[in-house]
Each structure stands twice: as structure tokens, then as C-alpha cells.
Write an enzyme that holds these catalytic residues in place. Structure first.
Site, mmCIF file in Angstrom:
data_model
loop_
_atom_site.group_PDB
_atom_site.id
_atom_site.type_symbol
_atom_site.label_atom_id
_atom_site.label_comp_id
_atom_site.label_asym_id
_atom_site.label_seq_id
_atom_site.Cartn_x
_atom_site.Cartn_y
_atom_site.Cartn_z
ATOM 1 N N SER A 20 20.749 -0.112 -28.924
ATOM 2 C CA SER A 20 21.790 0.653 -28.247
ATOM 3 C C SER A 20 23.175 0.420 -28.860
ATOM 4 C CB SER A 20 21.828 0.292 -26.768
ATOM 5 O OG SER A 20 22.934 0.914 -26.144
ATOM 6 N N THR A 67 19.469 2.570 -18.549
ATOM 7 C CA THR A 67 18.734 3.362 -19.522
ATOM 8 C C THR A 67 17.232 3.098 -19.374
ATOM 9 O OG1 THR A 67 18.689 4.044 -21.851
ATOM 10 C CG2 THR A 67 18.903 1.676 -21.431
ATOM 11 N N LYS A 71 15.939 4.078 -15.119
ATOM 12 C CA LYS A 71 16.727 5.097 -14.420
ATOM 13 C C LYS A 71 16.081 5.542 -13.109
ATOM 14 C CE LYS A 71 19.231 7.102 -18.290
ATOM 15 N NZ LYS A 71 19.709 8.346 -18.880
#
Length: 169
Positions: A20, A67, A71
Site C-alpha cells: 500500500s 482495505t 471493509k
């Protein structure tokens, strides 16, 4: 005895999230805005069951992004859910209130809708959504809101609203 510097902690909740760019992005943003008392970290957990322990141990935590794959799984841990996030069935942002409550939001809708709206023309009536996870639900919500028909593209399609990647040409 030295005083520990108070800071506000933010982060990204997910699994296998070393890829990420969020940590670098927000760390740089905090630096550019001279927010030296703000930190952004990755909270990489193996299962959502670790969430309660994680937040209990982070006393300076003010908010987090969520993420894959959490979620949808984070819902039971949230005290109050924004109506849009509730309709979508996915949370991508959690605010930690002063009273210690957690409030869940879905900002994917806002981001997607505001980025695509200026590009939409009258002939845009249909769309394909690649994937069926939490973010795709937000995209579907925004497309419905803008009266655009859509189908999900999935590895394992279910029902009439989904097709397989192998069906694309």
C-alpha cells in the site's frame, strides 16, 4: 523524567498491505502540512478478530482507513455506521470519537462519483465493474445514483448482475 510527546495516530487496516502507498502518502502529507504530531502506520492483521485488541493498545488512535479484506468484516466492531456505508455494506474509513466510539463511513462513493461525474456524457448508459469487493459496492452505489446500468465482472460470477472475466472481449 521526560514527557512523551502527544501525537495523533492514523493508519490503514488490512491484511498483507505492505504494498500500500497509504503510509508514505499520508506521512508525506502530514510533513508537508507541518503536522509533526500526526503519525500514519499500517495495521496489518491476519484476522478481523485482532481488531479489538489492536485498538485497545493504540491510545492515540484517531482514525483509520480500511482495505481488503476488512471493509465488510469490520461492521460488528463499529458503534455507529453512516447511512451511505450501511446501504453499501462496506466501510473504508473509521473515526474514533472523543467518547471512544467508532463511527464507520464509506468515502469511496464520494471519491468515485466526484472523479467520474465530470467525464460522464449522455451516451454513457452502461458500465462494467471489475471485482465484487467492498470498493466495487461503492462504485455500484454511485452508478445507480447516476442512473447508469452495470454488471460486475467476477472470477466466480453469481446471478444476472455478474459475468466472468473470460466473458469479456
Amino acid at each position: 523524567m521526560t514527557k512523551e510527546k502527544k501525537y495523533k495516530l492514523f493508519g490503514l487496516l488490512g491484511k498483507n498491505i505492505s504494498y500500500s502507498f497509504s503510509k508514505n502518502y499520508f506521512s508525506q502529507k502530514f510533513e508537508n502540512l507541518n503536522l509533526s504530531n500526526h503519525k500514519y502506520v499500517n495495521f496489518d492483521i491476519d484476522t478481523i478478530d485482532s481488531f479489538t485488541e489492536l485498538i485497545k493498545n493504540q491510545v492515540n488512535l484517531k482514525g483509520m482507513n480500511v482495505t481488503i479484506p476488512y471493509k465488510e468484516q469490520v461492521f460488528p466492531f463499529i458503534d455507529k455506521i453512516d447511512k451511505t456505508a450501511n446501504k453499501i455494506g462496506a466501510i473504508n474509513t473509521i473515526k474514533f470519537t472523543k467518547r471512544g466510539n467508532l463511527k464507520g463511513y464509506n468515502t469511496d462513493v464520494f471519491g468515485f462519483e466526484n472523479s467520474i461525474k465530470p467525464l460522464l456524457k449522455n451516451h454513457h448508459k452502461k458500465a462494467l465493474i471489475l471485482g465484487t469487493g467492498g470498493a466495487s459496492k461503492a462504485i455500484a452505489f454511485a452508478l445507480e445514483k447516476n442512473k447508469i446500468k452495470f454488471k460486475f465482472v467476477s472470477r466466480n460470477p453469481i446471478g444476472k448482475k455478474q459475468i466472468s472475466y473470460s466473458d469479456l472481449n
